[in-house]
Design an enzyme around this catalytic site. Sequence first.
Site, mmCIF file in Angstrom:
data_model
loop_
_atom_site.group_PDB
_atom_site.id
_atom_site.type_symbol
_atom_site.label_atom_id
_atom_site.label_comp_id
_atom_site.label_asym_id
_atom_site.label_seq_id
_atom_site.Cartn_x
_atom_site.Cartn_y
_atom_site.Cartn_z
ATOM 1 N N ARG A 54 70.069 -51.274 -13.620
ATOM 2 C CA ARG A 54 71.197 -51.851 -14.363
ATOM 3 C C ARG A 54 71.779 -53.093 -13.677
ATOM 4 N NH1 ARG A 54 71.999 -48.202 -18.336
ATOM 5 N NH2 ARG A 54 71.437 -46.033 -17.921
ATOM 6 N N HIS A 87 59.407 -47.104 -13.380
ATOM 7 C CA HIS A 87 60.018 -47.436 -14.671
ATOM 8 C C HIS A 87 60.789 -48.743 -14.535
ATOM 9 C CE1 HIS A 87 62.123 -47.170 -18.450
ATOM 10 N NE2 HIS A 87 61.584 -45.990 -18.732
ATOM 11 N N TYR A 90 66.396 -51.323 -17.403
ATOM 12 C CA TYR A 90 66.896 -51.202 -18.775
ATOM 13 C C TYR A 90 67.377 -52.552 -19.314
ATOM 14 C CZ TYR A 90 66.928 -46.176 -17.795
ATOM 15 O OH TYR A 90 66.577 -44.891 -17.467
ATOM 16 N N HIS A 127 60.100 -50.550 -21.252
ATOM 17 C CA HIS A 127 60.416 -50.537 -22.676
ATOM 18 C C HIS A 127 60.114 -51.915 -23.272
ATOM 19 C CE1 HIS A 127 63.542 -47.044 -22.148
ATOM 20 N NE2 HIS A 127 62.297 -46.677 -21.887
ATOM 21 N N GLU A 162 55.766 -48.577 -23.389
ATOM 22 C CA GLU A 162 56.215 -47.251 -23.813
ATOM 23 C C GLU A 162 56.587 -47.257 -25.292
ATOM 24 O OE1 GLU A 162 59.716 -43.994 -22.640
ATOM 25 O OE2 GLU A 162 59.210 -45.639 -21.272
ATOM 26 N N ASP A 196 55.901 -41.207 -24.955
ATOM 27 C CA ASP A 196 57.062 -40.351 -24.706
ATOM 28 C C ASP A 196 57.186 -39.361 -25.854
ATOM 29 O OD1 ASP A 196 59.940 -39.513 -24.970
ATOM 30 O OD2 ASP A 196 60.142 -40.711 -23.158
ATOM 31 N N HIS A 199 60.520 -39.677 -27.863
ATOM 32 C CA HIS A 199 60.517 -40.922 -28.629
ATOM 33 C C HIS A 199 59.613 -40.809 -29.860
ATOM 34 C CE1 HIS A 199 61.683 -43.474 -24.839
ATOM 35 N NE2 HIS A 199 62.573 -42.557 -25.144
ATOM 36 N N HIS A 233 55.420 -39.329 -20.900
ATOM 37 C CA HIS A 233 56.776 -38.924 -20.533
ATOM 38 C C HIS A 233 57.094 -37.643 -21.291
ATOM 39 C CE1 HIS A 233 58.410 -43.119 -19.142
ATOM 40 N NE2 HIS A 233 57.686 -42.500 -18.223
ATOM 41 N N ASP A 246 67.360 -41.713 -29.419
ATOM 42 C CA ASP A 246 66.725 -41.386 -28.138
ATOM 43 C C ASP A 246 67.650 -40.483 -27.321
ATOM 44 O OD1 ASP A 246 65.296 -41.285 -25.807
ATOM 45 O OD2 ASP A 246 65.509 -43.397 -25.298
ATOM 46 N N HIS A 248 67.118 -37.298 -24.844
ATOM 47 C CA HIS A 248 66.226 -36.379 -24.148
ATOM 48 C C HIS A 248 66.887 -35.014 -23.951
ATOM 49 C CE1 HIS A 248 63.849 -39.881 -22.075
ATOM 50 N NE2 HIS A 248 63.944 -40.024 -23.393
ATOM 51 N N GLU A 278 61.356 -36.537 -17.776
ATOM 52 C CA GLU A 278 62.587 -37.316 -17.754
ATOM 53 C C GLU A 278 63.722 -36.496 -18.369
ATOM 54 O OE1 GLU A 278 61.300 -41.938 -18.235
ATOM 55 O OE2 GLU A 278 61.383 -40.740 -20.065
#
Length: 357
Positions: A54, A87, A90, A127, A162, A196, A199, A233, A246, A248, A278
């Site tokens: 981030r 990964h 974001y 992503h 992904e 994923d 997803h 994932h 999304d 999880h 995840e």
Amino acid sequence: MPPKKLTTFQYTKVAGLKHKFGAHVSTAGGVSNSVLNARNIGANSFALFLKSPRKWDSPPISKEEEDEFKRLCDLHGYDPKTDILPHGSYLLNLANPDSEKADKAYGGFLDDLQRCEQLGIGLYNFHPGSSLDSDHSQALKRLAGKINEAIAATSTVKIVLENMAGKGNLIGSDLQDIKDVIDMIDNKDRVGVCLDTCHAFSAGYDIRTEELFDKFIEKFDAIVGKEYLCAIHLNDSKAPFAANVDLHQKLGLGFLGLEVFRVISNHPRLEGIPIVLETPVGKDETYWGEEIKLLESMIGAKADDKVVLEKSEELAKLGEKERKEHMNKYEKKQETKKRKDIKAAAALGGAKKKAKK
């Protein structure tokens, strides 16, 4: 730097396991600690962030950390080229129509890839981004262009796209998006795909049974190509089927249920690639150890296995309240959308009548 100690849990890494189950572990205290965190939960593969996901700027990985990471991988039997799936940040959106923002994203992207190569890591997952209301096909071209630039600027790391859960501006919810991007990559040996489960389900690909999961894999092979599947994932879904959200969930507690994870635990196509949890466990990463052992326990089990069915029922009951809450939210959202659509259609019809007069 804190001392590197191997905390002892009841979990043990299983050598020679064909299905490489793992989780996205913490790097707190240094990237090399990810290896110990993976080892502590009995993971045979793992994911990590190479820097803060981030923030745009992060300190470089020191030579000391690099050497310790490689030493611990060798000590505990992880091959960085095949068993580790970092990964991406974001913040990355290589498809951004704003060239300045796209260039900034590319800088962060390239930095991640260079960190992979510094550590000897062979895979990098991210992503695909969003078209942000621009022309979707042009966004795919921008994304592919940046990937081509990054491949030319690096040597070995494979860039892994992904699939996504949302719709509209998001890239990758439809497998065709991924196919279209790969078609535009010059060196296709340097690109792959991570699927994923949450997803896919939320995007409208039903995978809840062995038959449905096999059909999804067949569809992936037909659209994208079987040679591009590099990683999985593993996530259950708090949101219902085709909700395009999304969210999880822990294995077996969500709308997917445990059966698909039994199928994955026995699927020959998924042998030898990172299969990474995840699921939301907060700060208690030991829960991933329990989920890894659950996955390993289902190897060889059939759909009618009594123990698996009992565990499936137990987990489903644990998640029942939360599933009802999310279903109510989804149904209310759908009802609101329906009313808005009816109102908009009525307004359009009224406008057309006025225009005729």
